[in-house]
Design a protein around this motif. Structure first.
Motif, short mmCIF file in Angstrom:
data_model
loop_
_atom_site.label_atom_id
_atom_site.label_comp_id
_atom_site.label_asym_id
_atom_site.label_seq_id
_atom_site.Cartn_x
_atom_site.Cartn_y
_atom_site.Cartn_z
N THR A 190 0.60 -1.18 -0.29
CA THR A 190 -0.08 -0.30 0.06
C THR A 190 1.15 1.45 0.09
O THR A 190 2.14 1.15 0.05
CB THR A 190 -1.08 0.14 1.76
N ALA A 191 0.52 2.21 0.08
CA ALA A 191 1.25 3.66 -0.31
C ALA A 191 1.38 4.16 1.36
O ALA A 191 1.97 4.68 1.58
CB ALA A 191 -0.33 4.38 -0.61
N THR A 192 0.88 4.07 1.92
CA THR A 192 1.14 3.70 3.52
C THR A 192 2.42 3.05 3.24
O THR A 192 2.21 3.16 4.41
CB THR A 192 -0.36 3.53 4.70
N GLN A 194 4.46 2.28 2.13
CA GLN A 194 5.51 2.88 1.18
C GLN A 194 5.83 4.02 1.86
O GLN A 194 6.75 4.60 1.67
CB GLN A 194 5.24 3.43 -0.32
N GLN A 195 4.95 4.48 2.19
CA GLN A 195 5.05 6.29 3.03
C GLN A 195 5.63 5.92 4.19
O GLN A 195 7.12 6.40 4.22
CB GLN A 195 4.37 6.73 3.48
N HIS A 198 9.71 5.63 3.47
CA HIS A 198 10.09 7.04 2.78
C HIS A 198 10.43 7.88 4.18
O HIS A 198 11.25 8.30 4.20
CB HIS A 198 9.29 7.76 1.34
N GLY A 213 9.73 8.30 -6.45
CA GLY A 213 9.95 7.37 -5.57
C GLY A 213 11.24 6.44 -5.58
O GLY A 213 11.26 5.37 -5.54
N GLY A 225 8.06 1.49 -4.76
CA GLY A 225 6.35 0.78 -5.83
C GLY A 225 5.31 0.83 -4.57
O GLY A 225 5.96 -0.72 -3.97
N VAL A 226 4.41 1.08 -5.61
CA VAL A 226 2.98 -0.15 -4.34
C VAL A 226 2.49 -0.66 -5.61
O VAL A 226 2.52 -0.39 -6.91
CB VAL A 226 2.06 1.02 -4.39
N ARG A 228 0.14 -4.11 -5.66
CA ARG A 228 -1.01 -4.34 -4.79
C ARG A 228 -1.56 -6.01 -5.24
O ARG A 228 -2.15 -5.69 -6.51
CB ARG A 228 -2.33 -4.13 -4.71
#
Length: 470
Positions: A190-192, A194-195, A198, A213, A225-226, A228
């Motif tokens: 998920t983007a969460t 990945q964040q 980061h 990214g 990258g994300v 799914r």
């Protein structure tokens, strides 16, 4: 195009890839068949040092070589039971209270990764691309680089990646992130997640993150990258329909005697919110007496890591809760909760999903949760069930047709069950259509192909670029 080399903690057997294997095994095997290559990892066996050091056992299936090794008891205890599942798993699932850190287990974790990498090096060819899976193998690329491997190496994390303040609870957190920087491509669910990676890089590793990214940290550059992970929804739907007239389904329908069915399937794990789920179901029976005798919860929870104390406790707690609730609400012809602590064939589960009115999937924290996607795919589109899904499952970001709940809110889950049980057909059909569209847009093939396309686009490392391990 070079071969694909897949490395995972456990390797599915050739028989499993054709039968009861889950989504990961199906997706990985499909990619291996297309490109040709090797699936390398632990066999699942604990063996003597002599057997462990004898070299990988090779089994050929078409263009795919299955290469497996056994672990010694010491390696199993330190690498698998120890740092992987007593430290990383709980922390990555935001359960610091259950985590244990021992320096010798961490040393064993790194030692086994280096040992496995050394075994793999002998099987590699110059143009192979290497795809590593999950938290057991975070240092794997670093170990390969220390042996001079310059091939493209990608890593996909199937669990959540914790926020920095959670990750800091692992004493060697910086070493782990430095190891991750040895990959060319890091994939998150998920983007969460990945964040969170980061944020650690910028706050604690003095690194930089670009909008596309690209991460620079510890003197290295990599891409994140994300991706799914999904399922093949139409294949699941076909199989579920094919199995719906089998004996096990007919027996279940007969035993329900017209009652509504809520289905839950999880590994027996404290991250799945099983006790909280049982208590929410109890609240439904307590607050809505009209459902007593008219709805049954079937919870299938195969045992896992049964030699780990925290897993023994969750099994004990769940058995206690099931017994307590059944003692309170059972009748001579009615058992509210059917708790089954055993393994079932995957396609048998899909057919049971198809017969249920609710899929109850409420993890406290999860990377993706393919059960939620499988439940949706298995439904009869003419009379679909409703998915009640935790906001902390990665799948919640895609399945907007689900009823989303907070698994820490028992009353909220109870109210969602009540709503799902009373939902009219047209509303259920609309929600199902929305969810199926999401599953088809990002199916298992999209996950697999997009990751591998991005990995193949990465530049090949230069010899000596990483230097020696520090």
């Amino acid at each position: 195009m070079g071969r694909l080399i897949v490395v995972s903690n456990r390797v599915a057997t050739p028989t499993e890839t054709k039968g009861s294997a889950g989504g990961l095994a199906v997706g990985v095997f499909g990619a291996l068949k297309d490109a040709g290559g090797v699936w390398f990892g632990w066999s699942g066996d604990v063996v003597s040092e002599t057997v462990a050091n004898a070299g990988p056992t090779l089994e050929q299936d078409g263009a795919v070589t299955f290469a497996t090794v056994g672990l010694t008891r010491k390696d199993y205890d330190q690498y698998y039971r120890g740092f992987s599942n007593a430290t990383l798993w709980p922390v990555f699932h935001y359960r610091n209270d259950l985590a244990r850190y021992e320096r010798d287990e961490y040393a064993g974790y790194r030692r086994v990764n280096a040992w496995l990498a050394h075994k793999l090096v002998k099987l590699l060819e110059a143009d192979d691309i290497i795809w590593i899976h999950d938290y057991h193998l975070i240092p794997f690329a670093e170990a390969l680089r220390s042996e001079g491997v310059t091939n493209r190496i990608g890593f996909f994390l199937h669990t959540p990646f914790p926020a920095p303040q959670i990750l800091l609870n692992i004493p060697p957190h910086e070493e782990l992130v430095k190891s991750l920087s040895c990959y060319d491509l890091l994939g998150f669910q998920t983007a969460t997640d990945q964040q969170a990676f980061h944020d650690y890089v910028t706050r604690h590793a003095r690194g930089t993150v670009r909008a596309d990214g690209i991460v620079e940290a510890f003197g290295r550059k990599l891409r994140t990258g994300v991706y799914r992970i999904g399922v093949f929804p139409d294949e699941i739907a076909e199989q579920a329909k094919r199995y719906e007239s089998r004996q096990h389904v007919l027996e279940l329908k007969q035993s329900l005697e017209g009652r509504k069915l809520i289905m839950s399937v999880d590994r027996l794990d404290y991250s799945k919110g099983l006790v909280e789920r049982f208590r929410a179901f109890e609240l439904l029976l307590e607050r809505s007496p009209e459902w007593r005798g008219n709805v049954t919860l079937v919870q299938i929870a195969p045992p896992t890591r049964s030699d780990v104390a925290t897993y023994q406790k969750i099994r004990h707690d769940l058995e206690y809760e099931a017994g307590r609730i059944n003692g309170r609400y059972s009748g001579l012809d009615y058992t509210p909760i059917r708790y089954l602590n055993q393994q079932y064939d995957r396609w048998k589960l899909m057919s049971l999903f198809r017969e249920s009115q609710i899929g109850f999937v409420t993890p406290l924290h999860d990377g993706m949760n393919l059960v939620a996607k499988e439940y949706v795919a298995a439904q009869n589109p003419d009379d679909p069930g409703v998915l009640v899904l935790s906001i902390f499952a990665g799948a919640a970001a895609e399945l907007s047709g689900a009823l989303l709940v907070n698994p820490h809110d028992a009353i909220g889950m109870c109210e969602a069950l009540q709503r799902a049980l009373q939902m009219p057909l047209d509303a259920r059909q609309r929600r199902h259509e929305v969810n199926m569209a999401a599953l088809r847009e990002n199916d298992l093939g999209v996950w697999r192909d997009s990751f591998l396309t991005d990995l193949r686009s990465m530049p090949v490392r230069k010899p000596g670029e990483f230097g020696s391990r520090t």
